[in-house]
Scaffold this active site. Structure first.
Site, PDB file in Angstrom:
ATOM      1  N   ALA A 100       0.820  -1.209   0.000  1.00 34.67           N
ATOM      2  CA  ALA A 100       0.000   0.000   0.000  1.00 34.67           C
ATOM      3  C   ALA A 100       0.851   1.255   0.000  1.00 34.67           C
ATOM      4  O   ALA A 100       0.342   2.354  -0.068  1.00 34.67           O
ATOM      5  CB  ALA A 100      -0.918   0.022   1.212  1.00 34.67           C
ATOM      6  N   VAL A 121      -7.073   5.375  -1.336  1.00 31.30           N
ATOM      7  CA  VAL A 121      -5.958   4.588  -0.822  1.00 31.30           C
ATOM      8  C   VAL A 121      -5.860   3.275  -1.594  1.00 31.30           C
ATOM      9  O   VAL A 121      -6.729   2.940  -2.403  1.00 31.30           O
ATOM     10  CB  VAL A 121      -6.082   4.342   0.696  1.00 31.30           C
ATOM     11  N   THR A 122      -4.819   2.509  -1.304  1.00 30.50           N
ATOM     12  CA  THR A 122      -4.373   1.450  -2.210  1.00 30.50           C
ATOM     13  C   THR A 122      -5.319   0.266  -2.336  1.00 30.50           C
ATOM     14  O   THR A 122      -5.760  -0.079  -3.438  1.00 30.50           O
ATOM     15  CB  THR A 122      -2.982   0.964  -1.777  1.00 30.50           C
ATOM     16  N   PHE A 123      -5.613  -0.399  -1.243  1.00 27.94           N
ATOM     17  CA  PHE A 123      -6.389  -1.639  -1.365  1.00 27.94           C
ATOM     18  C   PHE A 123      -7.812  -1.389  -1.866  1.00 27.94           C
ATOM     19  O   PHE A 123      -8.283  -2.104  -2.763  1.00 27.94           O
ATOM     20  CB  PHE A 123      -6.377  -2.391  -0.032  1.00 27.94           C
ATOM     21  N   HIS A 130      -7.455  -0.614  -5.733  1.00 31.11           N
ATOM     22  CA  HIS A 130      -7.068  -1.763  -6.558  1.00 31.11           C
ATOM     23  C   HIS A 130      -8.220  -2.756  -6.687  1.00 31.11           C
ATOM     24  O   HIS A 130      -8.392  -3.378  -7.743  1.00 31.11           O
ATOM     25  CB  HIS A 130      -5.827  -2.451  -5.978  1.00 31.11           C
TER      26      HIS A 130
END
Length: 440
Positions: A14, A97-99, A102
């Site tokens: 992340a 944010v990342t998760f 994605h």
């Protein structure tokens, strides 16, 4: 819950904890023009493909890559792909944010609907447990089907060279007393457990090796993930020379991928994306929650560009009185009152209160005594600094096209078109942004 051995590597996925150390290369400024043949404008096209070779679809994520990084003069391969294909500034989902993002990219649903509502979260159905970026229990992921599962059900072989959630036995359940064995699970035919020590070159070479396989085991859908640009942005800030260095390094790997595909005469539709952008932060732009509300009134789950809080039993009124009044550089809401444009606030995993900082500000548990510098993401998904890269190039795409900004929920429908899958149902996006640039 099964413990994953590479916890630090999963956290680094992340880009939120581990600093990025540039490799021993000369500092990047504005490089000289590449030598003839060093920049490949596009992968093998339909007109030059090996007889009978079908295009493969490769989804590439460059974590934390802002579209304006292309303007630094260090990305000849990405710039060439954009010029010879389709480019845009893509809008991430909230929280940026990342998760969550994605998972949005591969499911076509916003975090509020696919269930990965943060990099850290809890669920009322599992009291006492906390999801982190090391969690691969399907329980957390099963609310929305990722594109590789959809593809495999349609007989399209898939392979993932890293992607958040690609290691999860999707749709399955962990068997009791089994040391983490998962029943009734679907994974890509080939997948790798994330490890930050695997270099960009090794990641690309793994994809190229898959392309060398015979038809029976040759994937038609592939993912590839790079984390170093995000890590550099966090550690140094988006404008830093070290971040530009990381941008240049990942561009070299994109060139390596394109060159490998050409050498194999493998036609490919490349879809290159980022999950979010990056904003500069420093110690002068922080908000200490304990100076706004009494810590005895709440339990803090997430903090940073946004914060999520649970009230202590019997203290909700006191917490609301403190949080919901106006604050400089921060706005707080009851989850049900989060503005509709964020498409966030109905999922049971979202805590009762959500606070969002102004871009560049950080919400902290207490006033920080440590120096703060670098970069962060998680802000308003419409903020310019949160914009994400989008480039598409290959035989399915027109050349030299620039799209208006679109939502990242539209990537799953685009991938369905490229792979030849039916339109999805219940998705939060569609393929409308691409109707004028896809060759039918």
């Amino acid at each position: 819950m099964r413990l994953i051995p590479l916890v630090l590597s999963a956290l680094a996925l992340a880009g939120c904890t581990l600093p990025y150390t540039p490799r021993a290369l000369a500092p990047v400024t504005r490089p000289a023009p590449p030598a003839t043949g060093a920049v490949l404008a596009a992968p093998v096209s339909a007109s030059t493909m090996t007889a009978g070779a079908a295009p493969v679809t490769i989804l590439v994520s460059i974590d934390g890559f802002r579209p304006d990084y292309l303007d630094r003069g260090v990305t000849p391969n990405l710039v060439a792909l954009a010029a010879g294909g389709v480019a845009a500034s893509m809008r991430p989902s909230f929280p940026s944010v990342t998760f969550p993002n994605h998972w949005t990219l591969v499911t076509g649903k916003v975090p509020d609907h696919h269930g990965i509502v943060g990099n850290r979260m809890e669920d009322p159905a599992r009291p006492g447990e906390t999801f982190t970026m090391a969690s691969d229990d399907p329980f957390w992921w099963n609310a929305a089907e990722p594109i590789w599962v959809t593809a495999q059900r349609a007989g399209v072989r898939s392979a993932t060279m890293f992607w958040p959630g690609a290691n999860v036995g999707w749709g399955g359940t962990i068997l009791p007393d089994s040391h983490g064995a998962v029943a009734n699970a679907t994974r890509p035919d080939d997948w790798q457990q994330f490890n930050q020590a695997v270099t960009g070159a090794q990641r690309v070479d793994a994809v190229i090796d898959w392309m060398r396989r015979p038809a029976a085991t040759h994937p038609r859908f592939v993912t590839l993930y790079f984390d170093t640009v995000d890590s550099a942005g966090h550690a140094n800030g988006p404008q830093a020379a070290a971040t530009t260095q990381a941008v240049a390094e990942v561009d070299v790997q994109i060139g390596r991928l394109v060159r490998g595909l050409r050498e194999l005469r493998q036609p490919a539709n490349l879809v290159i994306v980022a999950d979010h952008g990056m904003a500069a932060t420093d110690a002068s732009r922080t908000i200490a929650l304990d100076r706004i509300a009494d810590p005895a009134d709440y339990r803090l789950l997430e903090s940073g560009p946004y914060a999520t809080l649970f009230p202590v039993a019997g203290r909700a009124a006191a917490l609301e009185a403190a949080l919901l009044k106006p604050h400089p550089h921060m706005t707080c809401w009851r989850k049900a009152a989060v503005p509709a444009r964020f498409r966030y606030g109905t999922n049971a995993r979202i805590p009762p209160y959500v606070c969002l900082a102004e871009t560049g500000w950080l919400i902290l548990k207490t006033a920080s005594r440590d120096p703060i510098h670098g970069g962060a993401h998680g802000y308003d998904n419409r903020a310019p600094d949160m914009a994400a890269l989008f480039i598409a190039n290959g035989p399915a795409f027109a050349a030299g096209k620039r799209l208006a900004r679109f939502d990242n929920t539209d990537i799953n429908p685009l991938l369905r078109d490229l792979i030849g899958l039916p339109r999805g149902t219940g998705l939060d996006g569609d393929d409308a942004p691409f109707t004028q640039v896809l060759k039918r």
